[in-house]
Design a protein around this motif. Structure first.
Motif, PDB file in Angstrom:
ATOM      1  N   ASP A 195       0.263   3.979   2.636  1.00  0.00           N
ATOM      2  CA  ASP A 195      -0.186   3.014   3.793  1.00  0.00           C
ATOM      3  C   ASP A 195       0.536   3.011   5.477  1.00  0.00           C
ATOM      4  O   ASP A 195      -0.477   3.199   6.107  1.00  0.00           O
ATOM      5  CB  ASP A 195       0.129   1.764   3.599  1.00  0.00           C
ATOM      6  N   HIS A 246      -2.432  -2.358   4.202  1.00  0.00           N
ATOM      7  CA  HIS A 246      -3.526  -2.072   3.030  1.00  0.00           C
ATOM      8  C   HIS A 246      -3.170  -3.158   1.588  1.00  0.00           C
ATOM      9  O   HIS A 246      -3.702  -3.424   1.047  1.00  0.00           O
ATOM     10  CB  HIS A 246      -4.915  -1.730   2.618  1.00  0.00           C
ATOM     11  N   GLN A 285      -3.813  -5.615  -0.078  1.00  0.00           N
ATOM     12  CA  GLN A 285      -4.258  -5.071  -2.400  1.00  0.00           C
ATOM     13  C   GLN A 285      -3.528  -5.848  -3.008  1.00  0.00           C
ATOM     14  O   GLN A 285      -3.821  -6.446  -4.225  1.00  0.00           O
ATOM     15  CB  GLN A 285      -4.318  -3.912  -1.711  1.00  0.00           C
ATOM     16  N   CYS A 331      -8.640  -6.829   7.562  1.00  0.00           N
ATOM     17  CA  CYS A 331      -8.131  -6.043   6.094  1.00  0.00           C
ATOM     18  C   CYS A 331      -8.490  -7.308   4.663  1.00  0.00           C
ATOM     19  O   CYS A 331      -8.693  -5.430   4.586  1.00  0.00           O
ATOM     20  CB  CYS A 331      -6.444  -6.642   7.069  1.00  0.00           C
ATOM     21  N   CYS A 374     -10.133  -4.662   2.462  1.00  0.00           N
ATOM     22  CA  CYS A 374      -9.805  -4.662   0.314  1.00  0.00           C
ATOM     23  C   CYS A 374     -10.751  -5.370  -0.035  1.00  0.00           C
ATOM     24  O   CYS A 374     -11.343  -4.246  -1.182  1.00  0.00           O
ATOM     25  CB  CYS A 374      -8.405  -5.076   0.668  1.00  0.00           C
ATOM     26  N   ASP A 383     -12.022  -0.545  -0.616  1.00  0.00           N
ATOM     27  CA  ASP A 383     -10.703  -0.548  -1.522  1.00  0.00           C
ATOM     28  C   ASP A 383     -10.611  -1.484  -2.935  1.00  0.00           C
ATOM     29  O   ASP A 383     -10.560  -0.051  -3.950  1.00  0.00           O
ATOM     30  CB  ASP A 383      -9.158  -0.669  -0.757  1.00  0.00           C
ATOM     31  N   GLN A 384     -10.912  -2.247  -3.145  1.00  0.00           N
ATOM     32  CA  GLN A 384     -10.498  -2.347  -4.895  1.00  0.00           C
ATOM     33  C   GLN A 384     -11.609  -2.859  -5.788  1.00  0.00           C
ATOM     34  O   GLN A 384     -11.700  -2.727  -6.659  1.00  0.00           O
ATOM     35  CB  GLN A 384      -9.950  -4.155  -4.786  1.00  0.00           C
TER      36      GLN A 384
END
Length: 196
Positions: A85, A107, A111, A138, A142, A146-147
């Motif tokens: 990151d 992140h 996460q 953020c 996520c 992201d996730q």
């Protein structure tokens, strides 16, 4: 270096400037390597994860900083797996809004909310950043981009689609205060509701 003359440094400066102009090409080359260098056990490659994250950001109407940040947020996985990151954030920092860079830089801690408890780690690691003006950005990054981007069935745009955006970001003047926008919170675009 201390023995270099002014003439020698003046000779080097345009060569260094030309090298800097190739940053986007080197970033794209590293991204392409992530297609081959993936982590065992995942159903998609690291490149596809980045492409999926960027596709989600783009589909939700995010600006170019968010889209490219989503695309590149894990670019450090191959070379810096213990601090990927931070690695990714340092690539982006000269060319991008501070909010997005901060989100990429932190992140990994955010996460942990999704998996850390399975290892007996602190699932709420992100809370130590709760005073940051970028905390909510953020969290949303996520959660939404992201996730959720490990889905082999998700319709994902290819890298060629994002190349112009990557080139746009890395063509900016480095460390430009007008680009970095320190302290500015734009946030992740709100999701459209069913009534809209």
């Amino acid at each position: 270096m201390k023995d270099g003359t002014k003439e020698e440094y003046l000779f080097l400066k345009p060569l260094e400037d030309e090298h800097i102009k190739g940053t986007a090409d080197r970033v794209l080359r590293e991204l392409r390597l992530q297609e081959e260098e993936t982590l065992p056990g995942y159903k998609i490659s690291r490149l596809t994860h980045g492409l999926q994250s960027a596709t989600r950001a783009y589909n939700e109407g995010a600006d170019v900083d968010w889209v490219v940040g989503a695309l590149l947020h894990d670019i450090g996985d191959g070379l810096a797996p213990q601090n990927h990151d931070k690695f990714a954030a340092e690539i982006l920092r000269p060319y991008m809004r501070e909010e997005v860079v901060w989100t990429v830089e932190h992140h990994a801690a955010f996460q942990m909310y999704y998996y850390a408890h399975h290892y007996g780690w602190n699932q709420h690691e992100r809370e130590k950043y709760s005073a940051s003006p970028y905390y909510r950005s953020c969290v949303d990054f996520c959660e939404r981009w992201d996730q959720s981007s490990f889905d082999p069935a998700y319709p994902t745009r290819d890298l060629d689609f994002f190349v112009p955006m990557v080139r746009e970001v890395f063509a900016r003047k480095a460390h430009d205060p007008a680009v970095q926008q320190k302290g500015v919170v734009k946030g992740i675009p709100p999701l459209a509701t069913a009534a809209e």
